[in-house]
Design an enzyme around this catalytic site. Structure first.
Site, PDB file in Angstrom:
ATOM      1  N   ARG A 266      -2.004   9.901  11.301  1.00 59.94           N
ATOM      2  CA  ARG A 266      -3.050   8.639  11.353  1.00 59.94           C
ATOM      3  C   ARG A 266      -4.149   8.609  12.173  1.00 59.94           C
ATOM      4  O   ARG A 266      -4.016   9.629  13.400  1.00 59.94           O
ATOM      5  CB  ARG A 266      -2.108   7.197  12.611  1.00 59.94           C
ATOM      6  CG  ARG A 266      -2.148   6.284  11.936  1.00 59.94           C
ATOM      7  CD  ARG A 266      -1.722   5.182  12.740  1.00 59.94           C
ATOM      8  NE  ARG A 266      -1.853   3.328  12.588  1.00 59.94           N
ATOM      9  CZ  ARG A 266      -1.754   2.674  12.522  1.00 59.94           C
ATOM     10  NH1 ARG A 266      -0.484   2.472  12.894  1.00 59.94           N
ATOM     11  NH2 ARG A 266      -1.944   1.662  12.869  1.00 59.94           N
TER      12      ARG A 266
ATOM     13  N   GLU B 247       1.072  -1.517   0.158  1.00 60.80           N
ATOM     14  CA  GLU B 247       0.468  -0.325   0.235  1.00 60.80           C
ATOM     15  C   GLU B 247       0.491   1.458  -0.372  1.00 60.80           C
ATOM     16  O   GLU B 247       2.381   1.259   0.665  1.00 60.80           O
ATOM     17  CB  GLU B 247      -0.821   0.357   1.575  1.00 60.80           C
ATOM     18  CG  GLU B 247      -2.250  -1.054   1.492  1.00 60.80           C
ATOM     19  CD  GLU B 247      -2.843  -0.720   3.069  1.00 60.80           C
ATOM     20  OE1 GLU B 247      -3.882  -1.576   2.907  1.00 60.80           O
ATOM     21  OE2 GLU B 247      -1.953  -0.208   3.724  1.00 60.80           O
TER      22      GLU B 247
ATOM     23  N   LYS C 295       7.424  -1.644   6.811  1.00 63.14           N
ATOM     24  CA  LYS C 295       7.547   0.021   6.227  1.00 63.14           C
ATOM     25  C   LYS C 295       8.670  -0.579   5.186  1.00 63.14           C
ATOM     26  O   LYS C 295      10.497  -0.962   5.657  1.00 63.14           O
ATOM     27  CB  LYS C 295       7.588   0.953   7.305  1.00 63.14           C
ATOM     28  CG  LYS C 295       8.127   0.978   8.341  1.00 63.14           C
ATOM     29  CD  LYS C 295       8.015   1.760   9.409  1.00 63.14           C
ATOM     30  CE  LYS C 295       8.526   1.515  10.555  1.00 63.14           C
ATOM     31  NZ  LYS C 295       8.538   2.903  11.577  1.00 63.14           N
TER      32      LYS C 295
ATOM     33  N   GLU D 120      -5.062   6.953   7.086  1.00 63.69           N
ATOM     34  CA  GLU D 120      -3.946   8.394   7.020  1.00 63.69           C
ATOM     35  C   GLU D 120      -4.667   9.005   6.523  1.00 63.69           C
ATOM     36  O   GLU D 120      -5.439   9.582   5.279  1.00 63.69           O
ATOM     37  CB  GLU D 120      -2.923   7.868   6.249  1.00 63.69           C
ATOM     38  CG  GLU D 120      -1.279   9.009   6.307  1.00 63.69           C
ATOM     39  CD  GLU D 120      -0.744   8.220   7.845  1.00 63.69           C
ATOM     40  OE1 GLU D 120      -0.995   7.623   8.325  1.00 63.69           O
ATOM     41  OE2 GLU D 120       0.553   9.152   8.087  1.00 63.69           O
TER      42      GLU D 120
ATOM     43  N   LYS E 284       2.414   4.437   1.417  1.00 59.33           N
ATOM     44  CA  LYS E 284       2.550   4.816   2.830  1.00 59.33           C
ATOM     45  C   LYS E 284       2.540   6.450   2.894  1.00 59.33           C
ATOM     46  O   LYS E 284       3.317   7.294   2.322  1.00 59.33           O
ATOM     47  CB  LYS E 284       4.013   4.297   3.291  1.00 59.33           C
ATOM     48  CG  LYS E 284       4.024   4.646   4.950  1.00 59.33           C
ATOM     49  CD  LYS E 284       5.488   4.017   5.021  1.00 59.33           C
ATOM     50  CE  LYS E 284       5.849   4.897   6.668  1.00 59.33           C
ATOM     51  NZ  LYS E 284       5.309   6.102   7.316  1.00 59.33           N
TER      52      LYS E 284
END
Ligand code: ATP
Length: 607
Positions: free
Chosen positions: A270, A263, A438, A315, A265
């Site tokens: 958040r 996905e 990540k 986010e 980032k």
């Protein structure tokens, strides 16, 4: 109702402040909890944390010193100027009041007691103190100041000098004992379940319902059974799941079992969005209620999320209104200032990219695997211009991963999040695990990724920096031991403004000795209760005999340190000290770097 004398709590505070051992801290808490009637367990826990409830809904304490000076003067029958002078001398309204109170003839206080309406209640209790503090915190509108002062006066009139010290620190929001949530959980496990190893069991409940007072009362009243019943529910934020990091796309795919969901980032804030009917609440990464920062996001959730009761995660990103391009994280900061929200909504409209769903119409989804959660998320969200699902793709090869990553970066993202699609890809609340990884490009080149470190000490400045600090002693967090271990001294990257502000910013956390939760081989000039988190970047991570982070892990008698550390200018106010980069992450970063730049740096002096 049973209650606890406030003096018991205050004696405990005093002992906590005097200790420099983390174990003693737990022992002290255990003996406090064993003396506390279950009915007031929640209040004892809140007050010990210096709050009146969980972070996401407690009314804020933080009465201005000026008001407390007036209250002290009134309570003791003194002149405001005398109290001001005492405050200036001690720099702490609590200590000033204690000292003044000791000087006031005891007879005066006795006179008051006999004339007071509630003669029978001569001693302050935790329940009583809590209720009056709540009244102070909640007072608003015209007349609020007077209510605050008169309530504080009535508390002070009943207080012993030492009680006054801590009452005033609490009311001004400056009771900073540095007792971590994990230490409280340890003590609850020992006190009510009988062993420290039961902490993880209580911790799970705490992750679902991060209200320590509530959890403490529940375990004190109903033990294991009560804890078992804790369930996820709308309006109560859950502890967010966190990601590990890796720098090699092939390794990521292997680690995640041959394929993964990748996905974008996004570089924003958040948010956990809770919706019940038309009611929407937004919570930050550190679980503060930030609903008021984003009226536009609230409206979008209301309009485009098709469920009665739901908890989503995503986010929020600021957009350039002219081009629709994503702007960096800093542009969301305007939303934090109450009076700028309206203006910021126009200048920096927000978009939301949703990436998870934790609860839907009566059912918790955290134990469902990610593909199932993702399917539910797609079902309930109707995408619109500014509310979308995080852009994602399933990848099986490093080439596919790199292609997607490059696309993400070119669109203004920091990198990508790679997520496990396996049967056990649950939502791991409050944990940093390998189900999410990540990937930011910078990892490939030495240490170009930043770390978030906690200020634990400082060294006085010289020359141009006389009068401020020359360098700060920074530490990483060890969740296993619940301590902070030093990893560098940072003196660069501070602007003149930063330097001027630092002493003021840190003053409230200053203590006379090393904090019990800090492990250091260095002697700082000044020590702090771990609280302030700063973002730091360095040239590389090296072995160092001077620092305690990962001491003995890579090489006997050597820890890990950041070489040439520099403050990036980012104060991580969204992070608690326990959210700082962990010791384990530093070890991982060191190993990654080793792989990139063999041969590894030898033991070297580090700053
Ligand atoms: P961490 O949250 O891991 O402690 P951090 O706050 O410094 O660290 P990063 O390390 O940059 O943040 O990465 C994790 C963060 O990335 C998440 O907390 C979340 O805010 C953000 N994020 C952006 N896009 C996504 C996504 N698609 N899935 C999960 N998180 C995302």
């Amino acid at each position: 109702m049973s209650d606890l004398e406030y003096s018991v709590l205050v004696d405990f505070y005093e002992k906590i402040e005097a200790t420099s051992s983390r174990l003693t801290m737990t022992d002290l808490l255990v003996s406090l909890f064993r003396r506390t009637p279950p009915e007031v367990m929640d209040k004892v826990v809140y007050l010990t944390r210096g709050t009146l409830g969980p972070d996401y809904e407690a009314p804020e304490l933080g009465v201005a010193e000026k008001l407390t000076i007036r209250a002290v003067a009134q309570a003791l029958g003194l002149n405001v100027r005398d109290v001001e002078a005492a405050y200036k001398k001690r720099g702490d309204i609590g200590l000033a009041a204690e000292e003044l109170m000791e000087k006031v003839k005891p007879a005066t206080i006795l006179d008051f007691f006999t004339s007071a309406e509630t003669v029978s209640k001569k001693r302050l209790t935790v329940g009583g103190v809590y209720d009056l503090l709540l009244k102070i915190a909640k007072a608003s509108g015209p007349g609020a100041q007077e209510t605050k002062i008169s309530t504080l006066v009535s508390l002070l009139k009943y207080a012993q000098p030492k009680e006054a010290r801590y009452l005033l620190r609490t009311v001004t929001g400056k009771l900073r004992l540095g007792v971590a949530d994990m230490t409280i959980l340890d003590a609850l496990a020992v006190s009510f379940i009988g062993s420290r190893s039961a902490r993880s069991f209580i911790e799970r409940a705490y992750n679902v319902h991060p209200d320590l007072g509530y959890i403490a009362k529940l375990v004190a009243e109903r033990g294991v059974e009560g804890i078992k019943e804790v369930k996820i529910r709308v309006g109560v934020p859950v502890k967010p799941m966190l990601a590990e990091r890796l720098s090699d796309p092939a390794e990521i795919i292997e680690k995640l079992g041959g394929s993964c969901l990748v996905e974008y980032k996004y570089d924003g804030e958040r948010v956990q969005a809770h919706k019940r009917g038309s009611e929407v609440f937004l919570f930050s990464r550190r679980l503060e209620n930030i609903t008021n920062h984003y009226p536009d996001v609230v409206e979008m959730i209301r309009q485009y999320v098709k469920a009665e009761e739901v908890i989503l995660e995503g986010e929020v990103v600021a957009l350039n209104p002219d081009t629709g391009e994503m702007l960096p994280f800093q542009d969301l900061m305007h939303r934090r200032r109450k009076y700028e929200v309206e203006e910021a909504m126009e200048k920096y409209p927000a978009a939301v990219f949703l990436f998870d769903i934790l609860y839907l119409d009566g059912r918790g989804l955290i134990d469902d695997p990610l593909p199932e959660r993702r399917r539910q998320l797609e079902d309930v969200v109707e995408e619109s211009e500014r509310l979308k699902l995080a852009k994602s793709e399933i990848v099986k090869t490093p080439e596919e991963l790199i292609k997607f990553f490059e696309e993400a970066v070119s669109e203004g993202c920091e990198g990508v999040m790679c997520k496990s699609l396996s049967n056990d890809s649950i939502y791991q609340m409050g944990a940093r695990g390998w189900l999410w990884v990540k990937f930011k490009r910078d990892y490939r080149y030495e240490m170009t990724d930043t770390v978030d470190l906690v200020v634990v000490g400082a060294f006085y400045g010289k020359g141009k920096r006389a009068g401020t600090y020359g360098a700060l002693l920074m530490a990483a967090y060890s969740p296993e031991e619940d301590v902070f271990k030093t990893v560098c001294k940072v003196g660069s990257g501070f602007s003149d403004d930063d330097l001027a502000q630092l002493p003021k910013l840190l003053e409230p956390y200053r203590i006379g000795h090393r904090h019990p939760r800090v492990v250091s081989r260095m002697e700082a000039d000044v020590w702090f209760t771990p609280f302030i988190v700063l973002e730091v970047i360095g040239a590389e991570i090296t072995l160092s005999p001077l620092h305690t982070c990962a001491l003995g892990r890579v090489k006997p008698e050597a820890g890990l340190a950041i070489r040439f550390p520099r403050f990036t200018g980012r104060y991580r106010t969204d992070k608690k000290p326990e959210d700082a980069t962990t010791e384990e992450e530093i070890v991982e970063m060191f190993k990654l770097q080793r792989r990139v730049s063999e041969p590894v740096a030898s033991v070297s002096e580090t700053s």
